[in-house]
Motif scaffolding. Structure first.
Motif, PDB file in Angstrom:
ATOM      1  N   VAL B  22       0.843  -1.194   0.000  1.00 49.32           N
ATOM      2  CA  VAL B  22       0.000   0.000   0.000  1.00 49.32           C
ATOM      3  C   VAL B  22       0.881   1.247   0.000  1.00 49.32           C
ATOM      4  O   VAL B  22       0.659   2.196  -0.778  1.00 49.32           O
ATOM      5  CB  VAL B  22      -0.938   0.004   1.229  1.00 49.32           C
ATOM      6  N   ALA B  25       2.286   1.994  -3.289  1.00 50.15           N
ATOM      7  CA  ALA B  25       1.325   2.421  -4.300  1.00 50.15           C
ATOM      8  C   ALA B  25       0.922   3.883  -4.131  1.00 50.15           C
ATOM      9  O   ALA B  25       0.518   4.529  -5.110  1.00 50.15           O
ATOM     10  CB  ALA B  25       0.080   1.530  -4.232  1.00 50.15           C
ATOM     11  N   LEU B  26       0.999   4.402  -2.910  1.00 51.54           N
ATOM     12  CA  LEU B  26       0.480   5.759  -2.651  1.00 51.54           C
ATOM     13  C   LEU B  26       1.146   6.828  -3.513  1.00 51.54           C
ATOM     14  O   LEU B  26       0.442   7.638  -4.141  1.00 51.54           O
ATOM     15  CB  LEU B  26       0.602   6.095  -1.160  1.00 51.54           C
ATOM     16  N   PHE B  31      -0.245  10.489  -3.884  1.00 45.77           N
ATOM     17  CA  PHE B  31      -0.339  10.829  -2.467  1.00 45.77           C
ATOM     18  C   PHE B  31       1.052  10.831  -1.841  1.00 45.77           C
ATOM     19  O   PHE B  31       1.796   9.861  -1.976  1.00 45.77           O
ATOM     20  CB  PHE B  31      -1.219   9.816  -1.726  1.00 45.77           C
ATOM     21  N   THR B  32       1.381  11.928  -1.187  1.00 44.47           N
ATOM     22  CA  THR B  32       2.669  12.002  -0.506  1.00 44.47           C
ATOM     23  C   THR B  32       2.413  12.285   0.976  1.00 44.47           C
ATOM     24  O   THR B  32       1.302  12.595   1.375  1.00 44.47           O
ATOM     25  CB  THR B  32       3.545  13.116  -1.094  1.00 44.47           C
ATOM     26  N   GLY B  33       3.474  12.190   1.779  1.00 42.42           N
ATOM     27  CA  GLY B  33       3.348  12.561   3.184  1.00 42.42           C
ATOM     28  C   GLY B  33       2.993  11.411   4.105  1.00 42.42           C
ATOM     29  O   GLY B  33       2.874  11.606   5.304  1.00 42.42           O
ATOM     30  N   VAL B  34       2.828  10.198   3.554  1.00 37.23           N
ATOM     31  CA  VAL B  34       2.579   9.028   4.399  1.00 37.23           C
ATOM     32  C   VAL B  34       3.902   8.288   4.546  1.00 37.23           C
ATOM     33  O   VAL B  34       4.465   7.813   3.566  1.00 37.23           O
ATOM     34  CB  VAL B  34       1.505   8.116   3.797  1.00 37.23           C
ATOM     35  N   THR B  35       4.420   8.207   5.777  1.00 38.68           N
ATOM     36  CA  THR B  35       5.749   7.639   5.975  1.00 38.68           C
ATOM     37  C   THR B  35       5.724   6.145   6.276  1.00 38.68           C
ATOM     38  O   THR B  35       6.735   5.469   6.123  1.00 38.68           O
ATOM     39  CB  THR B  35       6.486   8.359   7.123  1.00 38.68           C
ATOM     40  N   ASP B  36       4.577   5.638   6.727  1.00 38.83           N
ATOM     41  CA  ASP B  36       4.501   4.202   6.981  1.00 38.83           C
ATOM     42  C   ASP B  36       3.046   3.759   6.949  1.00 38.83           C
ATOM     43  O   ASP B  36       2.145   4.520   7.318  1.00 38.83           O
ATOM     44  CB  ASP B  36       5.119   3.847   8.347  1.00 38.83           C
ATOM     45  N   VAL B  37       2.842   2.538   6.490  1.00 36.83           N
ATOM     46  CA  VAL B  37       1.500   1.951   6.472  1.00 36.83           C
ATOM     47  C   VAL B  37       1.591   0.561   7.078  1.00 36.83           C
ATOM     48  O   VAL B  37       2.478  -0.217   6.725  1.00 36.83           O
ATOM     49  CB  VAL B  37       0.937   1.843   5.028  1.00 36.83           C
ATOM     50  N   ARG B  38       0.699   0.266   8.013  1.00 38.80           N
ATOM     51  CA  ARG B  38       0.579  -1.090   8.546  1.00 38.80           C
ATOM     52  C   ARG B  38      -0.841  -1.556   8.287  1.00 38.80           C
ATOM     53  O   ARG B  38      -1.792  -0.800   8.485  1.00 38.80           O
ATOM     54  CB  ARG B  38       0.833  -1.131  10.063  1.00 38.80           C
ATOM     55  N   GLN B  39      -0.974  -2.779   7.819  1.00 41.68           N
ATOM     56  CA  GLN B  39      -2.315  -3.310   7.581  1.00 41.68           C
ATOM     57  C   GLN B  39      -2.609  -4.434   8.545  1.00 41.68           C
ATOM     58  O   GLN B  39      -1.806  -5.348   8.714  1.00 41.68           O
ATOM     59  CB  GLN B  39      -2.451  -3.822   6.135  1.00 41.68           C
TER      60      GLN B  39
END
Lengths: 83, 83
Positions: B22, B25-26, B31-39
């Motif tokens: 994810v 893909a951002l 889309f910027t500014g998201v440093t980490d994603v956990r699902q």
């Protein structure tokens, strides 16, 4: 760093086979009193900088386009302040 | 009917390939500014009757034995009052 959480759940009118499987397993494990189980997804997004209205609007667009399938799923967005 | 929610997330030290996918893909979607994603997973349990301490203890045991893999996942339990 602030964290934005997106919860994605199957819509109420959509069958949820994963949830039904869990629900079916509970009595076999000795658990009673649960009348329904729905299984969905939880995304935790770490945001660089402040969570402004613009960032939340972006997260809503991410949820619509990437994190959920709007045909069969609903999502909610909320902010969790984290260390 | 009261609803108890169990959130199951991969432990911080565990790789999370879905979250990484994810996250990768951002930027491609703008889309910027998201440093980490956990699902992770979210379970919504509808409870027959009141949510007592004993019910919550039961839900904790369900989360440990059926809803999560304690080796690689953490879980939290909370009550959401519902219509």
């Amino acid at each position: 760093m602030p964290r934005v959480v997106v919860d994605v759940m199957p819509k109420p009118e959509i069958l949820d086979p994963q949830g039904k499987a869990v629900q079916g397993a509970l009595p076999r494990l000795g658990f009673t009193g649960v009348t329904d189980v729905r299984q969905g997804k939880r995304f935790e997004l770490e945001i660089a900088g402040e969570v402004t209205e613009a960032v939340l609007a972006d997260v809503h667009r991410m949820a619509e386009t990437l994190l959920s399938n709007p045909v069969i799923e609903n999502f909610t967005v909320h902010v969790e302040q984290d260390a």
